[in-house]
Design a protein around this motif. Structure first.
Motif, PDB file in Angstrom:
ATOM      1  N   GLU A   1       0.820  -1.223   0.000  1.00  0.00           N
ATOM      2  CA  GLU A   1       0.000   0.000   0.000  1.00  0.00           C
ATOM      3  C   GLU A   1       0.849   1.267   0.000  1.00  0.00           C
ATOM      4  O   GLU A   1       0.581   2.216  -0.735  1.00  0.00           O
ATOM      5  CB  GLU A   1      -0.922   0.016   1.219  1.00  0.00           C
ATOM      6  N   THR A   2       1.877   1.259   0.830  1.00  0.00           N
ATOM      7  CA  THR A   2       2.783   2.409   0.873  1.00  0.00           C
ATOM      8  C   THR A   2       3.447   2.579  -0.481  1.00  0.00           C
ATOM      9  O   THR A   2       3.600   3.700  -0.984  1.00  0.00           O
ATOM     10  CB  THR A   2       3.859   2.185   1.965  1.00  0.00           C
ATOM     11  N   ALA A   3       3.834   1.452  -1.074  1.00  0.00           N
ATOM     12  CA  ALA A   3       4.509   1.491  -2.380  1.00  0.00           C
ATOM     13  C   ALA A   3       3.597   2.096  -3.445  1.00  0.00           C
ATOM     14  O   ALA A   3       4.016   2.977  -4.198  1.00  0.00           O
ATOM     15  CB  ALA A   3       4.947   0.091  -2.777  1.00  0.00           C
ATOM     16  N   VAL A   4       2.347   1.636  -3.496  1.00  0.00           N
ATOM     17  CA  VAL A   4       1.416   2.145  -4.507  1.00  0.00           C
ATOM     18  C   VAL A   4       1.198   3.648  -4.305  1.00  0.00           C
ATOM     19  O   VAL A   4       1.242   4.428  -5.261  1.00  0.00           O
ATOM     20  CB  VAL A   4       0.066   1.390  -4.475  1.00  0.00           C
ATOM     21  N   ALA A   5       0.997   4.046  -3.054  1.00  0.00           N
ATOM     22  CA  ALA A   5       0.781   5.470  -2.767  1.00  0.00           C
ATOM     23  C   ALA A   5       1.974   6.298  -3.232  1.00  0.00           C
ATOM     24  O   ALA A   5       1.818   7.369  -3.834  1.00  0.00           O
ATOM     25  CB  ALA A   5       0.541   5.680  -1.280  1.00  0.00           C
ATOM     26  N   LEU A   6       3.159   5.781  -2.982  1.00  0.00           N
ATOM     27  CA  LEU A   6       4.374   6.504  -3.366  1.00  0.00           C
ATOM     28  C   LEU A   6       4.465   6.633  -4.891  1.00  0.00           C
ATOM     29  O   LEU A   6       4.722   7.710  -5.423  1.00  0.00           O
ATOM     30  CB  LEU A   6       5.595   5.735  -2.828  1.00  0.00           C
ATOM     31  N   ILE A   7       4.215   5.532  -5.578  1.00  0.00           N
ATOM     32  CA  ILE A   7       4.347   5.525  -7.039  1.00  0.00           C
ATOM     33  C   ILE A   7       3.292   6.429  -7.681  1.00  0.00           C
ATOM     34  O   ILE A   7       3.586   7.203  -8.588  1.00  0.00           O
ATOM     35  CB  ILE A   7       4.256   4.079  -7.584  1.00  0.00           C
ATOM     36  N   ILE A   8       2.060   6.347  -7.155  1.00  0.00           N
ATOM     37  CA  ILE A   8       0.965   7.163  -7.695  1.00  0.00           C
ATOM     38  C   ILE A   8       1.227   8.654  -7.459  1.00  0.00           C
ATOM     39  O   ILE A   8       1.024   9.481  -8.342  1.00  0.00           O
ATOM     40  CB  ILE A   8      -0.376   6.760  -7.021  1.00  0.00           C
ATOM     41  N   ASN A   9       1.694   8.970  -6.265  1.00  0.00           N
ATOM     42  CA  ASN A   9       1.985  10.369  -5.989  1.00  0.00           C
ATOM     43  C   ASN A   9       3.114  10.889  -6.867  1.00  0.00           C
ATOM     44  O   ASN A   9       3.113  12.056  -7.261  1.00  0.00           O
ATOM     45  CB  ASN A   9       2.280  10.589  -4.504  1.00  0.00           C
ATOM     46  N   GLY A  10       4.050  10.014  -7.184  1.00  0.00           N
ATOM     47  CA  GLY A  10       5.102  10.394  -8.121  1.00  0.00           C
ATOM     48  C   GLY A  10       4.522  10.664  -9.501  1.00  0.00           C
ATOM     49  O   GLY A  10       4.848  11.661 -10.147  1.00  0.00           O
ATOM     50  N   PHE A  11       3.622   9.792  -9.912  1.00  0.00           N
ATOM     51  CA  PHE A  11       2.974   9.920 -11.225  1.00  0.00           C
ATOM     52  C   PHE A  11       2.192  11.235 -11.313  1.00  0.00           C
ATOM     53  O   PHE A  11       2.162  11.899 -12.357  1.00  0.00           O
ATOM     54  CB  PHE A  11       2.040   8.716 -11.406  1.00  0.00           C
ATOM     55  N   ALA A  12       1.566  11.613 -10.219  1.00  0.00           N
ATOM     56  CA  ALA A  12       0.693  12.790 -10.222  1.00  0.00           C
ATOM     57  C   ALA A  12       1.406  14.067  -9.771  1.00  0.00           C
ATOM     58  O   ALA A  12       0.804  15.122  -9.671  1.00  0.00           O
ATOM     59  CB  ALA A  12      -0.506  12.536  -9.312  1.00  0.00           C
ATOM     60  N   LYS A  13       2.687  13.960  -9.521  1.00  0.00           N
ATOM     61  CA  LYS A  13       3.417  15.037  -8.853  1.00  0.00           C
ATOM     62  C   LYS A  13       3.296  16.393  -9.538  1.00  0.00           C
ATOM     63  O   LYS A  13       3.092  17.421  -8.886  1.00  0.00           O
ATOM     64  CB  LYS A  13       4.889  14.651  -8.775  1.00  0.00           C
ATOM     65  N   GLU A  14       3.403  16.392 -10.862  1.00  0.00           N
ATOM     66  CA  GLU A  14       3.385  17.653 -11.600  1.00  0.00           C
ATOM     67  C   GLU A  14       2.097  18.425 -11.308  1.00  0.00           C
ATOM     68  O   GLU A  14       2.094  19.651 -11.252  1.00  0.00           O
ATOM     69  CB  GLU A  14       3.488  17.337 -13.091  1.00  0.00           C
ATOM     70  N   VAL A  15       1.009  17.697 -11.130  1.00  0.00           N
ATOM     71  CA  VAL A  15      -0.270  18.341 -10.845  1.00  0.00           C
ATOM     72  C   VAL A  15      -0.361  18.725  -9.366  1.00  0.00           C
ATOM     73  O   VAL A  15      -0.762  19.831  -9.022  1.00  0.00           O
ATOM     74  CB  VAL A  15      -1.439  17.416 -11.240  1.00  0.00           C
ATOM     75  N   MET A  16       0.040  17.799  -8.508  1.00  0.00           N
ATOM     76  CA  MET A  16      -0.042  18.052  -7.061  1.00  0.00           C
ATOM     77  C   MET A  16       0.765  19.289  -6.675  1.00  0.00           C
ATOM     78  O   MET A  16       0.389  20.033  -5.767  1.00  0.00           O
ATOM     79  CB  MET A  16       0.486  16.847  -6.277  1.00  0.00           C
ATOM     80  N   ASN A  17       1.874  19.494  -7.377  1.00  0.00           N
ATOM     81  CA  ASN A  17       2.711  20.659  -7.102  1.00  0.00           C
ATOM     82  C   ASN A  17       1.985  21.976  -7.349  1.00  0.00           C
ATOM     83  O   ASN A  17       2.400  23.012  -6.855  1.00  0.00           O
ATOM     84  CB  ASN A  17       3.962  20.632  -7.987  1.00  0.00           C
ATOM     85  N   GLN A  18       0.911  21.935  -8.118  1.00  0.00           N
ATOM     86  CA  GLN A  18       0.172  23.149  -8.429  1.00  0.00           C
ATOM     87  C   GLN A  18      -0.789  23.531  -7.303  1.00  0.00           C
ATOM     88  O   GLN A  18      -1.282  24.650  -7.260  1.00  0.00           O
ATOM     89  CB  GLN A  18      -0.653  22.960  -9.721  1.00  0.00           C
ATOM     90  N   LEU A  19      -1.097  22.592  -6.426  1.00  0.00           N
ATOM     91  CA  LEU A  19      -2.064  22.879  -5.363  1.00  0.00           C
ATOM     92  C   LEU A  19      -1.461  23.819  -4.326  1.00  0.00           C
ATOM     93  O   LEU A  19      -0.266  23.760  -4.057  1.00  0.00           O
ATOM     94  CB  LEU A  19      -2.473  21.592  -4.650  1.00  0.00           C
ATOM     95  N   PRO A  20      -2.307  24.668  -3.718  1.00  0.00           N
ATOM     96  CA  PRO A  20      -1.808  25.470  -2.601  1.00  0.00           C
ATOM     97  C   PRO A  20      -1.260  24.536  -1.521  1.00  0.00           C
ATOM     98  O   PRO A  20      -1.817  23.457  -1.292  1.00  0.00           O
ATOM     99  CB  PRO A  20      -3.054  26.193  -2.098  1.00  0.00           C
ATOM    100  N   MET A  21      -0.194  24.966  -0.889  1.00  0.00           N
ATOM    101  CA  MET A  21       0.487  24.148   0.116  1.00  0.00           C
ATOM    102  C   MET A  21      -0.426  23.509   1.153  1.00  0.00           C
ATOM    103  O   MET A  21      -0.281  22.350   1.494  1.00  0.00           O
ATOM    104  CB  MET A  21       1.493  25.034   0.855  1.00  0.00           C
ATOM    105  N   GLU A  22      -1.389  24.309   1.645  1.00  0.00           N
ATOM    106  CA  GLU A  22      -2.248  23.841   2.725  1.00  0.00           C
ATOM    107  C   GLU A  22      -3.011  22.580   2.327  1.00  0.00           C
ATOM    108  O   GLU A  22      -3.413  21.788   3.166  1.00  0.00           O
ATOM    109  CB  GLU A  22      -3.284  24.916   3.119  1.00  0.00           C
ATOM    110  N   PHE A  23      -3.242  22.426   1.017  1.00  0.00           N
ATOM    111  CA  PHE A  23      -4.104  21.338   0.579  1.00  0.00           C
ATOM    112  C   PHE A  23      -3.343  20.203  -0.073  1.00  0.00           C
ATOM    113  O   PHE A  23      -3.879  19.129  -0.293  1.00  0.00           O
ATOM    114  CB  PHE A  23      -5.159  21.882  -0.365  1.00  0.00           C
ATOM    115  N   ALA A  24      -2.074  20.460  -0.402  1.00  0.00           N
ATOM    116  CA  ALA A  24      -1.302  19.454  -1.119  1.00  0.00           C
ATOM    117  C   ALA A  24      -1.170  18.164  -0.308  1.00  0.00           C
ATOM    118  O   ALA A  24      -1.351  17.061  -0.834  1.00  0.00           O
ATOM    119  CB  ALA A  24       0.072  20.009  -1.476  1.00  0.00           C
ATOM    120  N   VAL A  25      -0.917  18.324   0.984  1.00  0.00           N
ATOM    121  CA  VAL A  25      -0.712  17.147   1.826  1.00  0.00           C
ATOM    122  C   VAL A  25      -2.006  16.340   1.929  1.00  0.00           C
ATOM    123  O   VAL A  25      -2.025  15.120   1.772  1.00  0.00           O
ATOM    124  CB  VAL A  25      -0.227  17.563   3.229  1.00  0.00           C
TER     125      VAL A  25
END
Lengths: 253, 482
Positions: free
Chosen positions: B443-467
């Motif tokens: 589960e940790t592995a999938v979350a890590l890989i998915i967040n890597g895949f989506a990183k370019e988009v997640m980086n656009q979110l305001p800090m407060e909500f990114a986490v």
């Protein structure tokens, strides 16, 4: 530390390991050599818990526990580390973030608090020196666009960060030029202590000039057919694997 | 291995939706069904001026003549529009004059959702408008914002307090006749947020609206309007959740953004409506029209969305690039699991000269879900030197889900440069094993890989909500590959 008793394994219908016996004690470095297809990498993979292989017999005791019963992540957290022959790429995940996750998962398992950013960075800086890896490489996506040498150095760096009890190096020398080989070997040598052990899987004697093993085993056709000291590696280098094959055929004939 | 994957795929589906509770609160409701009387009822409830009632009625009559769209790559049973309650307002003992007077039950609901309506408790300095079912419950930091001239209030309040602004901009970007669901929304919209940023003002805090559907059989039809005057800047975020129910519920919102010369609007969405259970029962139909216009030169509108909820999503946040040198951006992560279906993407309409747009879409499909990207890049005859770059990446977890890409490109000007890149990948067993070997469970592995895949988009979110968004991704996909 590690006691392998009559280990047998297959992939699909093909028997690959046909009864391996090996004991490794703390402070020792063992080398496994053998021709292509002898089962070297399979042994490394089975110990790490890769599910493509089915264990059909035998047992493995690791620090008093039944290794084969454990999930791969638990084996890792108990202190078994595999330096991969072909490290995978994970896009978008920085090496730093990856390692931090790994280190903190292990700490959680040991009942320790996760490292905070400052502590983590400090440890990382120390270990980076071991394999002469730089910060900019670690901020990039894990192994993505890394050269062969950088990937292997990254493996050893991760090993340094995770401080395993048993480090298994699966053909870490493959695809390395002599300078990279020296750096990698030097990193491993600095990690050697009386409390940990290494299993070095290699095709060539070359690596063993730098990581000097206490014992050398020759794997052939799924079995360890000869064991000795580092002189055995030199003999193999000189005569090639054919002499082992010839010897074996002579005894079975 | 295959069996193992099955097992873990099973586990994903068992991860629970944690916002599925219902608040026991009395509601003031319209009778079920939709007629002109319903429209009049809503308008009267809100004490609306005549012009707005007329606007609603006109929209309603238009809607009657329109057909539900069939082109999205989604299937769902025909919606019975007469079986929906179009207005439901939590009954408060008194209408709150200050935040202290809000019904404690309501307050508790939002606390449970992790949204504090107490200004002094907000550490991050985010102003919140909380909307439950059809009405806005509370808006925080109003006074502080008004000091710099920023208006941030519920749509109902804006109609009363700033009718000239509402009248000028309502329906100016998304006309009632735009599509079936925008017409419906124009007829029955109940509440939503209104933001007005005066000339040259950089909004001093993130503005945020939190939408909550609570009542059963209710549709939510909110309407959001953001106007950024010349040289102003605002970052806005919306979040949404709904109780776990067996029936499907309809959510048909309209969002309009107007950015004048050199103004910038950054609009982020974390959409987590109830997605239905693992058999595909229940969940929200999320049929939303979102559009912004860069009305002046050098204006910029940026949409960022993290879509993890809803059983069916139909949504294309778009930008009309009217001003010269204006910029439109669309960053999206859409996750579908179990039986969820998403047909989402964007439209970038280049009208002005030297306009630029950028589209980054990351689709993640798991379970038996279907995930489609649908996007239009259009360059009109006069839009000299328009540039577009589109990147659409899909990731599949398991082998029972689907990922689809429908790019449309219409170029009528030879100087345009339009680039489109697309990839489809699967999470590799090798990647998972590598992570396992470093001590991470799957589960940790999938979350890590998915967040890597989506990183370019997640980086656009305001800090407060990114986490929060990162965690949401992990929860939505818990352990989806072996």
């Amino acid at each position: 530390m590690l006691k392998i008793d009559n280990l047998q394994a297959r992939i699909e219908e093909k028997e690959i390991l046909k009864g391996i016996n090996l004991e490794i004690k703390p402070g020792e470095v063992h080398a496994i050599m053998g021709p292509n297809g002898s089962g070297k990498s399979t042994l490394a993979s089975v110990l790490a818990g890769r599910e493509d292989y089915e264990v059909t017999g035998g047992s493995v005791d690791f620090l008093g526990k039944d290794l084969l019963e454990m999930a791969p992540e638990d084996r890792a957290k108990e202190g078994l580390f595999l330096a991969f022959q072909y490290p995978v790429e994970i896009p978008g995940v920085s090496t730093t973030n990856f390692i931090k996750t790994a280190v903190n998962e292990k700490r959680k398992y040991q009942g320790l608090e996760p490292l905070d950013a400052a502590q983590f960075l400090k440890t990382m800086k120390e270990k980076m020196q071991l394999v002469q890896i730089n910060q900019s490489l670690l901020s990039r996506s894990l192994n993505e666009g890394f050269s062969g040498g950088e990937k292997k150095r990254n493996e050893i760096f991760q090993m340094a960060m995770l401080e395993p009890k048993l480090g298994i190096l699966d053909e870490t020398d493959s695809g390395l030029d002599i300078d990279a080989l020296r750096i990698v070997a030097n990193g491993v040598n600095q990690l050697r202590s009386k409390d940990n052990a290494f299993l070095v899987v290699t095709h060539y004697q070359r690596l063993l000039d730098y990581i000097v093993p206490d014992f050398v085993h020759v794997l052939y056709n799924g079995k360890i057919v000869r064991s000795g000291t580092k002189e055995l590696a030199l003999e193999l280098e000189e005569k090639g694997y054919d002499f082992i094959k010839a010897e074996l055929e002579a005894t079975t004939a | 291995m295959a069996e193992e994957q099955e097992d873990i795929l099973e586990q994903v589906t068992t991860s629970e939706y944690k916002y599925g509770f219902v608040t026991a609160i009395e509601a003031d409701e319209a009778p079920k069904g939709l007629t002109e009387d319903t429209v009049r009822f809503i308008s009267a409830k809100k004490n609306e001026p005549e012009w707005l009632l007329e606007y609603r009625l006109k929209s309603y009559r238009q809607w009657l003549k329109m057909e539900e769209p069939q082109w999205p790559n989604v299937t769902y049973p025909k919606i019975d529009f007469q079986d929906i309650i179009y207005y439901s307002a939590p009954k408060q003992k008194i209408s709150p004059k200050s935040l202290d007077e809000i019904d404690p039950e309501l307050r508790k609901t939002f606390e449970k959702l992790g949204i504090s309506l107490d200004e002094q408790k907000r550490i991050s300095g985010v102003a919140v408008d909380a909307v439950m079912d059809s009405i806005s419950v509370a808006t925080t930091f109003k006074e502080e914002l008004s000091k710099v001239g920023v208006i941030f209030c519920s749509m109902s309040e804006a109609v009363q307090e700033h009718p000239e602004l509402v009248k000028k901009y309502l329906g100016s970007v998304v006309p009632a006749t735009d599509n079936y669901f925008s017409a419906l929304n124009a007829a029955v919209f109940s509440d939503g947020s209104f933001c007005y940023i005066p000339k040259g003002v950089r909004c001093p805090m993130e503005l945020s609206t939190y939408f909550r559907i609570n009542a059963a059989n209710t549709g939510q039809f909110e309407r959001t309007l953001i106007v950024a005057e010349e040289g102003s800047y605002v970052s806005y975020l919306e979040g949404c959740t709904a109780p776990q129910r067996d029936e499907n519920q309809l959510h048909a919102a309209v969002v309009e953004l107007v950015a004048m010369e050199k103004a910038e609007i950054k609009y982020s969405t974390v959409q987590n409506w109830y997605p239905g259970d693992k058999e595909g029962k229940g969940g929200i139909y999320n049929f939303v029209t979102k559009r912004g216009i860069c009305a002046g030169d050098h204006a910029k509108i940026s949409w960022t969305q993290v879509e993890t909820g809803s059983s069916v999503t139909w949504k294309y946040p778009s930008v009309i690039l009217k001003g010269d040198y204006s910029i439109g951006e669309f960053y999206s992560v859409a996750v579908t699991n179990n039986f969820q279906q998403a047909d989402t993407g964007t439209k970038m309409v280049h009208l002005g000269k030297n306009t630029r747009s950028r589209i980054v879409s990351k689709g993640i499909s798991a379970g038996k879900s279907q995930n489609s990207y649908r996007g239009l890049v259009s360059v009109s005859k006069n839009a000299d030197n328009a540039r577009n770059f589109s990147q659409c990446d899909s990731m599949l977890l398991g082998d029972k889900c689907g990922a689809h890409t429908f790019p449309y490109i219409e170029v009528k000007n030879n100087s345009a440069v339009v680039e489109h890149e697309a990839t489809t990948s699967k999470i590799g067993e090798d990647q998972i094993f590598y992570c396992n070997q470093r001590g991470m469970d799957t589960e940790t592995a999938v979350a890590l890989i998915i967040n890597g895949f989506a990183k370019e988009v997640m980086n656009q979110l305001p800090m407060e909500f990114a986490v929060e968004a990162q965690k949401l991704l992990a929860i939505s996909l818990e352990g989806s590959v072996g």
